[in-house]
Design a protein around this motif. Structure first.
Motif, PDB file in Angstrom:
ATOM      1  N   PRO A  80       0.820  -1.213   0.000  1.00 21.96           N
ATOM      2  CA  PRO A  80       0.000   0.000   0.000  1.00 21.96           C
ATOM      3  C   PRO A  80       0.857   1.268   0.000  1.00 21.96           C
ATOM      4  O   PRO A  80       1.959   1.272   0.561  1.00 21.96           O
ATOM      5  N   HIS A  81       0.342   2.325  -0.646  1.00 19.22           N
ATOM      6  CA  HIS A  81       1.009   3.631  -0.660  1.00 19.22           C
ATOM      7  C   HIS A  81      -0.052   4.715  -0.506  1.00 19.22           C
ATOM      8  O   HIS A  81      -1.242   4.460  -0.677  1.00 19.22           O
ATOM      9  N   THR A  82       0.443   5.937  -0.257  1.00 17.40           N
ATOM     10  CA  THR A  82      -0.442   7.109  -0.249  1.00 17.40           C
ATOM     11  C   THR A  82       0.206   8.203  -1.079  1.00 17.40           C
ATOM     12  O   THR A  82       1.401   8.151  -1.371  1.00 17.40           O
ATOM     13  N   CYS A 117       4.630   9.696   0.440  1.00 19.75           N
ATOM     14  CA  CYS A 117       3.899   8.526   0.934  1.00 19.75           C
ATOM     15  C   CYS A 117       4.096   8.464   2.433  1.00 19.75           C
ATOM     16  O   CYS A 117       5.238   8.374   2.904  1.00 19.75           O
ATOM     17  N   ILE A 119       3.543   6.169   4.371  1.00 18.98           N
ATOM     18  CA  ILE A 119       4.014   4.849   4.812  1.00 18.98           C
ATOM     19  C   ILE A 119       5.516   4.704   4.513  1.00 18.98           C
ATOM     20  O   ILE A 119       6.243   4.050   5.265  1.00 18.98           O
ATOM     21  N   HIS A 120       5.936   5.312   3.396  1.00 17.46           N
ATOM     22  CA  HIS A 120       7.345   5.259   2.970  1.00 17.46           C
ATOM     23  C   HIS A 120       7.787   6.693   2.664  1.00 17.46           C
ATOM     24  O   HIS A 120       7.763   7.107   1.492  1.00 17.46           O
ATOM     25  N   MET A 123       9.448   8.418  -0.439  1.00 17.99           N
ATOM     26  CA  MET A 123       8.756   8.570  -1.724  1.00 17.99           C
ATOM     27  C   MET A 123       8.166   9.974  -1.797  1.00 17.99           C
ATOM     28  O   MET A 123       7.319  10.328  -0.973  1.00 17.99           O
TER      29      MET A 123
HETATM   30 CU   LIG Z   1       4.448   3.980   0.050  1.00 15.87          CU
END
Ligand SMILES: [Cu+2]
Length: 131
Positions: A80-82, A117, A119-120, A123
């Motif tokens: 998953p990403h945002t 992102c 979550i990451h 990015m």
């Molecule tokens: Cu991500």
């Protein structure tokens, strides 16, 4: 309520008129620019674009968009990403996109709209919104 309905109708009409005006101005600008031998600037900004999230990257990482335009974010990773506003960017983030999920985001505010992102956080991407 009738008043609300009337306002919505007016808003809708206003949007339709704006789109027409923008298209007309664009045509005029393109013709003008062609005459000046500089069509690049006139065609740089788009009203719709796609950003694919693949391999922990936003592709393309930067898009120049006309104000009121939309970006469709699609996550092709299994993770998953945002696309979440960064540095006070003014747009509604995508929230979490699972694999093959898409979200259409409207950009109403001109300027550099950075996102990442959540979550990451390494990015990052950017939408440049112009009039
Ligand atoms: Cu991500």
């Amino acid at each position: 309520m009738p008043m609300t309905r009337r306002l919505l109708l007016l808003t809708g009409l206003g949007s339709a008129l704006n789109v027409g005006a923008i298209l007309a101005v664009d045509r005029w600008r393109q013709a003008d620019s062609l005459a000046e031998g500089d069509p690049v600037e006139a065609t740089a900004a788009v009203s719709e674009a796609e950003v694919i999230i693949r391999g922990f990257q936003y592709l393309p990482a930067e898009v120049t968009l006309k104000r009121g335009g939309t970006i469709t974010f699609t996550n092709e990773d299994s993770t998953p990403h945002t696309a979440t506003p960064l540095d006070g960017a003014q747009f509604q983030g995508t929230g979490r996109l699972r694999r093959n999920e898409s979200k259409v985001v409207v950009f109403e505010v001109t300027g550099i709209q950075n996102y990442f992102c959540d979550i990451h956080p390494s990015m990052v991407g950017r939408i440049v919104v112009v009039d």
